[in-house]
Design an enzyme around this catalytic site. Sequence first.
Site, PDB file in Angstrom:
ATOM      1  N   GLY A 155      12.640  -2.869 -11.722  1.00  2.03           N
ATOM      2  CA  GLY A 155      12.563  -3.854 -12.452  1.00  2.03           C
ATOM      3  C   GLY A 155      11.777  -4.784 -11.954  1.00  2.03           C
ATOM      4  O   GLY A 155      10.771  -4.881 -11.283  1.00  2.03           O
ATOM      5  N   GLY A 156      12.528  -6.243 -12.378  1.00  4.40           N
ATOM      6  CA  GLY A 156      11.475  -7.383 -11.932  1.00  4.40           C
ATOM      7  C   GLY A 156      11.588  -7.736 -10.307  1.00  4.40           C
ATOM      8  O   GLY A 156      10.376  -8.114  -9.894  1.00  4.40           O
ATOM      9  N   GLN A 205       9.075   0.300 -11.384  1.00  3.52           N
ATOM     10  CA  GLN A 205       9.912   0.269 -12.620  1.00  3.52           C
ATOM     11  C   GLN A 205      11.294   0.511 -12.358  1.00  3.52           C
ATOM     12  O   GLN A 205      12.111  -0.320 -13.124  1.00  3.52           O
ATOM     13  CB  GLN A 205       9.224   1.715 -13.614  1.00  3.52           C
ATOM     14  N   GLU A 246     -11.251   8.161   2.478  1.00  6.67           N
ATOM     15  CA  GLU A 246     -11.523   9.419   2.981  1.00  6.67           C
ATOM     16  C   GLU A 246     -11.885  10.417   2.285  1.00  6.67           C
ATOM     17  O   GLU A 246     -11.202  11.719   2.270  1.00  6.67           O
ATOM     18  CB  GLU A 246     -10.265   9.731   3.985  1.00  6.67           C
TER      19      GLU A 246
END
Length: 387
Positions: free
Chosen positions: A347-348, A344, A371
């Site tokens: 961003g892109g 986040q 595990e």
Amino acid sequence: MTTFLSSANLPDEYEQLRRSVADFAKNVVAPVAAHHDETKTFPYEVVAGMAEMGLFGLPFPEEYGGMGGDYFALCIALEELGKVDQSVAVTLEAGVSLGAMPIYRFGTEEQKQQWLPQLASGQRIGAFGLTEAGAGSDAGGTKTTAKLVDGEWVINGSKQFITNSGTDITALVTATAVTGVDSNGKKEISTIIVPADTPGFTAQPGYSKVGWHASDTHPLTFDDVRVPEGNLLGQQGRGYANFLRILDEGRIAIAALATGVAQGCVDECVRYAKERTAFGKPIGQNQAIAFKIARMEARAASARAAYYDAAALMLSGKPFKKAAAIAKMVSSEAAMDNARDATQVFGGYGYMNEYLVARHYRDSKILEVGEGTTEVQLMLISRELGL
Ligand SMILES: Cc1cc2nc3c(=O)[nH]c(=O)nc-3n(C[C@H](O)[C@H](O)[C@H](O)COP(=O)(O)OP(=O)(O)OC[C@H]3O[C@@H](n4cnc5c(N)ncnc54)[C@H](O)[C@@H]3O)c2cc1C
């Protein structure tokens, strides 16, 4: 026994190890990690570099070709590797704590002399064959069988999702198999060492996975595989119990790896949030971003404290099952949550595979499953509480 209180007072020998693995991670692992991820290739040259540094021998005594360190040293190395690449880190984690450790813990002197020097050197790696199609969390559901015939174990069945089991340098798989029924009519499960070149043993083609693309994972089949009676590892009928002990320890190692992931995401975000500008200022000057990264740092620090605690208990010979389950659960959740938050912050760009945070986003989910799933950790913790 050394008391491990916090990362702020790491004893010298661990601090030196931490620095040298951090250098290796930055200079050798990081430059090729995206390539191996993209091409889904096992990083033989990186593994050879780790072998040269002695990382595969960290917790084993020198008489077996090890470095004479301890399990905490392995954890420190895993945390540093986990920051930059999970595939490489899990190759070491599975090779040492799941592949070689059962032989060190439960092997006869002869088995240790035969296998540990090559595994501790990292020239060869071992795999841990527990999971089957119908036996994952409920590993007691093992259906693979081993029958003693004329001084040999004849093994039939299959395993799935086995790490390090099909590389060119895989030496062996320690596999659980049903070897009989006990006096109460319960399945007797034992562990048997199966050398990778044994006829009838096949590592089937690897999986198409969400992440951990450079880690080697295969389904295995055992078709009338014959190994000497002496390949029984540990006491007959103790195979399941022994593997559970290995998994308890392994959870501390995987927690260290996951802590590295959580911290690696923080480090990337701090750098990026200072560099990336939007609306005329670095994005990190927005409290929404700064607080997100602060929370990520808190998760990484909590995860580290949890695995240090579990490792300290284990090395001092105290019960550590609950602490290891807690460490595994909080660190894998920290890794997953931090990876999500990091994408986040980016961003892109965080959705582009060439960025480390994107790889961590894909790679981290398995940390909450392998595990022992999160639910299995909760089961262990609640049982320890008497519930
Ligand atoms: C990339 C990768 C590498 C792996 N490497 C190895 C390896 O080297 N060696 C090896 O032996 N195994 C390995 N595994 C297997 C792994 O340990 C198992 O996938 C894991 O233990 C879960 O088992 P399962 O997949 O059968 O899920 P299941 O046991 O079928 O669980 C499915 C879901 O049900 C939940 N669940 C099950 N029982 C309960 C319950 N009683 N209460 C609440 N929830 C429950 C689980 O938590 C999970 O969410 C690997 C797996 C992967 C994906």
